[in-house]
Enzyme design. Structure first.
Site, mmCIF file in Angstrom:
data_model
loop_
_atom_site.group_PDB
_atom_site.id
_atom_site.type_symbol
_atom_site.label_atom_id
_atom_site.label_comp_id
_atom_site.label_asym_id
_atom_site.label_seq_id
_atom_site.Cartn_x
_atom_site.Cartn_y
_atom_site.Cartn_z
ATOM 1 N N PHE A 139 0.915 -1.311 0.083
ATOM 2 C CA PHE A 139 0.041 0.018 0.087
ATOM 3 C C PHE A 139 0.970 1.439 -0.168
ATOM 4 O O PHE A 139 0.502 2.154 -0.930
ATOM 5 C CB PHE A 139 -0.840 0.115 1.307
ATOM 6 C CG PHE A 139 -1.696 1.160 1.417
ATOM 7 C CD1 PHE A 139 -2.626 1.508 0.303
ATOM 8 C CD2 PHE A 139 -1.536 2.143 2.461
ATOM 9 C CE1 PHE A 139 -3.171 3.071 0.578
ATOM 10 C CE2 PHE A 139 -2.296 3.159 2.775
ATOM 11 C CZ PHE A 139 -3.060 3.639 1.673
ATOM 12 N N HIS A 140 1.943 1.284 0.922
ATOM 13 C CA HIS A 140 2.715 2.294 0.928
ATOM 14 C C HIS A 140 3.342 2.654 -0.539
ATOM 15 O O HIS A 140 3.453 4.044 -0.752
ATOM 16 C CB HIS A 140 3.786 2.288 2.116
ATOM 17 C CG HIS A 140 4.625 3.635 2.174
ATOM 18 N ND1 HIS A 140 5.774 3.643 1.350
ATOM 19 C CD2 HIS A 140 4.452 4.438 3.162
ATOM 20 C CE1 HIS A 140 6.308 4.823 1.840
ATOM 21 N NE2 HIS A 140 5.566 5.281 2.810
ATOM 22 N N HIS A 141 4.184 1.505 -0.991
ATOM 23 C CA HIS A 141 4.728 1.767 -2.379
ATOM 24 C C HIS A 141 3.856 2.183 -3.275
ATOM 25 O O HIS A 141 3.991 3.433 -4.229
ATOM 26 C CB HIS A 141 5.528 0.679 -2.664
ATOM 27 C CG HIS A 141 6.749 0.535 -2.031
ATOM 28 N ND1 HIS A 141 7.159 0.453 -0.574
ATOM 29 C CD2 HIS A 141 8.171 0.416 -2.523
ATOM 30 C CE1 HIS A 141 8.261 0.351 -0.338
ATOM 31 N NE2 HIS A 141 8.868 0.413 -1.505
#
Length: 261
Positions: A139-141
């Protein structure tokens, strides 16, 4: 008389517009979708295969990101310092012009945006090594590419320069840690990297929250949409990183590696 090199001139005269490479919304949008597809395909590809070592590739990749992260940290801090001297410190927390993410400080925020494309290779390495790909990592990337693009597109300075600085600072240390583990060495400070990541998101959320309270009164010119998106996503990251911290360091002696942002 100060000598101005071509590189210095390029940095000082940086302009974000339709001619800037990867400035179209098509690039971050298509990259995020492609990233999720590639993650799925790599997991399927490696399902019945042995993990790859990729030690040499990992060493080079982590070393590159140490240098890049340090350069972005130092570059945006120096640019912020210059702006504070020329326009006053308040200009860093309230945009005085609708074109605040330009010039020297805009250049380093742009480099930070580009670095989020390169950091997607983190996931490729993890997938090929058959390491766990947790939701937080993916999700972060996936989110950071369109978020950093939106900072530049909507010329939102307050959150973008601070995130570029603090995130690059943490990444310098984090990728040093990953370089050491790639070399087979152990590091004692992995727990504190996760703590620093949580502090990063708390400070970013606090700065954006303050910006919301002064925006109308001080007539801050930065775009509202990236502030709302960043505040919301930061809040989600705080919860996810706290959960990761508890699961990694509070549920037994075998702590997980710090999350690659």
């Amino acid at each position: 008389m100060e000598y101005i090199t071509p590189i210095t001139q390029m940095i000082d005269n940086f302009t974000w517009d339709s001619n800037t490479p990867l400035s179209s919304w098509v690039f971050p949008a298509s990259t995020s979708v492609t990233y999720l597809v590639v993650v799925f395909l790599l997991k399927q590809f490696m399902k019945n295969r042995k993990p790859m070592s990729l030690k040499g590739v990992s060493i080079i990749h982590n070393f590159n990101l140490i240098l890049l992260s340090f350069a972005m940290m130092a570059g945006v801090l120096e640019a912020a310092y210059r702006q504070a001297l020329e326009e006053g410190p308040f200009s860093l927390i309230c945009e005085r012009t609708p074109f605040a993410v330009q010039g020297r400080i805009g250049f380093w925020i742009y480099v930070f945006y580009l670095s989020k494309y390169y950091e997607l290779f983190d996931t490729v390495l993890l997938a090929l090594k058959k390491k766990p790909l947790i939701f937080l990592h993916v999700f972060h990337h996936m989110a950071m590419v369109p978020i950093t693009w939106q900072w530049l597109n909507d010329q939102w300075l307050v959150g973008s320069w601070w995130c570029t600085f603090v995130n690059s600072f943490i990444h310098t240390i984090m990728y040093y840690y990953y370089l050491q583990t790639s070399l087979g060495n152990d590091c004692w400070f992995k727990k504190y990297i996760t703590t620093a990541q949580i502090v990063q998101f708390l400070t970013g959320t606090a700065m954006v929250g303050y910006w919301f309270t002064i925006r109308n009164k001080e007539n801050c010119q930065g775009g509202l949409a990236p502030a709302i998106v960043s505040f919301t996503v930061n809040s989600v990251f705080i919860l996810l990183f706290i959960k990761f911290y508890i699961n990694s360091y509070k549920k037994g002696p075998a702590a997980s590696r710090p999350k690659k942002e």
